[in-house]
Design a protein around this motif. Structure first.
Motif, PDB file in Angstrom:
ATOM      1  N   GLU A 295       1.060  -1.309  -0.133  1.00 21.58           N
ATOM      2  CA  GLU A 295      -0.015  -0.176  -0.200  1.00 21.58           C
ATOM      3  C   GLU A 295       0.777   1.309  -0.091  1.00 21.58           C
ATOM      4  O   GLU A 295       0.412   2.400  -0.787  1.00 21.58           O
ATOM      5  N   GLN A 296       1.646   1.365   0.237  1.00 22.05           N
ATOM      6  CA  GLN A 296       2.647   2.436   1.543  1.00 22.05           C
ATOM      7  C   GLN A 296       3.786   2.556  -0.863  1.00 22.05           C
ATOM      8  O   GLN A 296       3.574   3.889  -1.078  1.00 22.05           O
ATOM      9  N   GLN A 299       0.901   3.996  -2.888  1.00 24.41           N
ATOM     10  CA  GLN A 299       0.834   5.917  -2.703  1.00 24.41           C
ATOM     11  C   GLN A 299       1.726   6.702  -3.018  1.00 24.41           C
ATOM     12  O   GLN A 299       1.499   7.471  -4.143  1.00 24.41           O
TER      13      GLN A 299
END
Length: 378
Positions: A295-296, A299
């Motif tokens: 997810e990091q 993003q």
């Protein structure tokens, strides 16, 4: 940086435009995020993108890319997804940047031909564009292009008169034939000039076929049911012989084959790729740790793509992981899934490429670990 800034300034003075650069990974990036190290093999990468696109339009989904130019031949393998290498050597320099998996051999139209120590040799030296092969009329060296002119694969009448010191003369077939005849005299076993040219051609074809085997047969793929997608300025002159050598039954030559690398760059997507070296939790397959890291990365990629003009709704993510046996150096790129599923895919792919799995090698306790997480967004 100054070069990029000058181009951007020149474009925007006439009409506002976004300047994009091709990367070795097969995607485009804007000028302000471009780095030279990411474009070492950008030309061949554009060729692969173009080859895959044109082959799909023709109904082919498994191809061997065969890109033969003036100094070298670049080969690639595609069977549903672009293959990448994350550690490679270019001109003897080790690099750790994402690149499409391309194997290059020194067998191009300008590869120099020599008869030394009773052997025919092709390359790795190149005659270049200037002086070029013998037939360019600039006191050049005997090269692969001379083979094709001597054997009639190149018809001088169909070429413009742009050769010679004043760039106003046709290709010189007579000099090419004479150069092979001179070697025939040295050999002195009854061969004619055309026989010598055929001998050099057989060596060049062998180099190309071996390059294709390295990225296909040696990795467990049966190329007999693949299509040989030929492009580059010299690809069509050798396509049938290379296909015959490999047992490939279908050769595909697109109408844009001479400019397919440029065409592929025009078709490529804006792409951003980030990697995360695995910590102990990720190495062991901890799903929560993997999800947080992925997810990091997503993003961060989205932010980059937003700055390059893409909205969140336009962005697609492709998540993979590099897996390997613990305490080994060879990793394989596996689509992100449950850890059990990734381990199974890794074992099957490792067995296909190397002929054994960890258990089969006599070490049933050899653990599979995640080495790196990768998110490509476009």
């Amino acid at each position: 940086l100054r070069y990029i800034q000058n181009i951007s300034k020149g474009l925007n003075q006439k009409t506002p435009a976004q300047l994009l650069f091709m990367q070795s990974s097969g995607g485009l990036t804007s000028a302000d995020t471009f780095r030279g190290r990411d474009a070492i093999l950008s030309g061949p990468a554009g060729g692969i993108v173009g080859a895959v696109h044109t082959a799909k339009l023709a109904g082919f989904d498994k191809i061997i890319g065969f890109d033969m130019g003036g100094t070298s031949t670049d080969v690639s393998h595609y069977a549903g997804e672009f293959e990448k290498a994350y550690e490679t050597q270019v001109a003897g320099v080790s690099m750790r940047v994402p690149m499409l998996h391309i194997h290059t051999v020194a067998a191009g139209g300008g590869s120099v031909l020599r008869y030394e120590d009773g052997r025919f040799r092709v390359g790795p030296e190149s005659a270049g564009a200037v002086p070029g092969p013998v037939c360019y009329r600039r006191n050049g060296k005997l090269a692969v292009t001379d083979i094709n002119l001597c054997l009639g694969k190149i018809q001088a009448d169909f070429f413009p008169n742009i050769f010679g010191p004043e760039q106003n003369q046709p290709l010189d077939k007579t000099s090419s034939v004479q150069a092979f005849a001179d070697i025939a005299k040295i050999i002195d076993d009854g061969r004619c000039a055309e026989d010598v040219a055929e001998g050099f051609l057989a060596i060049a074809i062998q180099h190309m076929a071996q390059a294709i085997k390295k990225i296909s047969v040696s990795r467990g793929y049966d190329v007999s049911n693949y299509v040989l997608n030929c492009f580059g300025g010299a690809g069509g002159q050798h396509a049938c012989l290379v296909a015959e050598k490999l047992g490939i039954k279908t050769v595909f030559l697109h109408g844009y084959s001479g400019i397919l690398s440029a065409y592929g760059m025009g078709l490529a997507d804006i792409k951003v790729e980030r990697q995360r070296v695995a910590n102990l939790l990720i190495q062991s397959g901890d799903i929560q740790a993997i999800d947080i890291a992925i997810e990091q990365l997503k993003q961060a990629n989205i932010e980059d793509l937003n700055r390059q003009g893409l909205s969140n709704k336009q962005v697609t993510h492709q998540c993979t992981a590099l897996l390997k046996y613990r305490n080994t150096d060879t990793s394989l790129n596996i689509s992100l899934d449950s850890f059990d599923a990734m381990q199974h895919s890794f074992t099957e792919q490792h067995k296909q490429q190397f002929g054994f799995s960890g258990a089969a090698s006599g070490d049933p306790n050899k653990r599979i670990v995640i080495d790196t997480l990768i998110v490509e967004s476009y």
